[in-house]
Design an enzyme around this catalytic site. Sequence first.
Site, PDB file in Angstrom:
ATOM      1  CG  LEU A 115      -1.978  -1.060   1.346  1.00 24.82           C
ATOM      2  CD1 LEU A 115      -2.713  -0.967   2.684  1.00 24.82           C
ATOM      3  CD2 LEU A 115      -2.973  -0.918   0.198  1.00 24.82           C
ATOM      4  CG  ASP A 116       0.327   4.260  -2.915  1.00 26.90           C
ATOM      5  OD1 ASP A 116       0.998   3.363  -3.428  1.00 26.90           O
ATOM      6  OD2 ASP A 116      -0.576   4.899  -3.499  1.00 26.90           O
ATOM      7  CE  LYS A 117       6.008   8.458   4.499  1.00 21.84           C
ATOM      8  NZ  LYS A 117       7.193   9.309   4.353  1.00 21.84           N
ATOM      9  CG  HIS A 199       1.225   5.154  -7.151  1.00 21.76           C
ATOM     10  ND1 HIS A 199       1.468   4.611  -5.907  1.00 21.76           N
ATOM     11  CD2 HIS A 199       2.244   6.020  -7.367  1.00 21.76           C
ATOM     12  CE1 HIS A 199       2.586   5.118  -5.405  1.00 21.76           C
ATOM     13  NE2 HIS A 199       3.082   5.966  -6.270  1.00 21.76           N
ATOM     14  NE  ARG A 202      -2.400   7.043  -3.500  1.00 15.48           N
ATOM     15  CZ  ARG A 202      -2.947   7.579  -2.408  1.00 15.48           C
ATOM     16  NH1 ARG A 202      -3.528   8.748  -2.453  1.00 15.48           N
ATOM     17  NH2 ARG A 202      -2.886   6.941  -1.246  1.00 15.48           N
TER      18      ARG A 202
END
Length: 247
Positions: A115-117, A199, A202
């Site tokens: 998972l992204d930051k 990503h 997004r």
Amino acid sequence: MLKIHGEAIVRLDKLLSSLGYGSRKSISRMAKKGYIVLDRSSIHDSSHKINITSDVRDRLYIKGEKLDPLPGMVLMMNKPLGVTCSHKEVGKLVYDFLPDRWRHRIPALSTIGRLDKETSGLLLITDDGELLHKIIGPKNHVKKVYLVDVADPLTKDAVDIFASGALMLRGDIKPLASAELKIIDPKRALITITEGRYHQVRRMFAAIGNRVVRLHRTQIGALKLPDTLDQGSWKTLSLSDVTLVFD
Ligand code: URA
């Protein structure tokens, strides 16, 4: 590397060092001090061989604590925002929420996908490489569900474009597989995807001229993040929990 499938007979020091309890020398010292208890009796010789039965964690105690999970463990974490799914980036890492000793486990623990930051929610972590590849492998089409807040109101067009199976993301050479968008509020939706591109969520909203302001993963397959698991908390999963991932 110590890989245990089913029952096995293993030297105590080999088992404990693979679980991160220390070097064989330090485990020998722990044994001499009586810190290792098997079936209610101290084992003073760390070269002692033990039978790894399915209930070994109820039989073997180290410094008064139940033995850590054996290799083949899977856990779920509620990943907080601002934390990285990496072993060695600067800043707070998801592994910082786990016991320190687990950094020294062989095989090592890894996140199942990332998972992204700035994404929160359901994250799976395992030391089982085969399982990891089965879950993230593109052929398996494991569903991932995210709660997403966006900057601009959503329309039915977004639902249709995501469902089309024809949306191209910038820089990609293949269109995205069909994804389901359920609008909850004008600026809030649940999105279900079966791929794991960089990503991806997004970039999907960017592709339709919108912007994700909050992203939280709630589900992988039929496995849901429980409301009772606070951010930064984690729990080990049973085999039947893991099976849900493939539903
Ligand atoms: N899609 C994203 O854009 N970020 C994530 O962390 C997961 C899916």
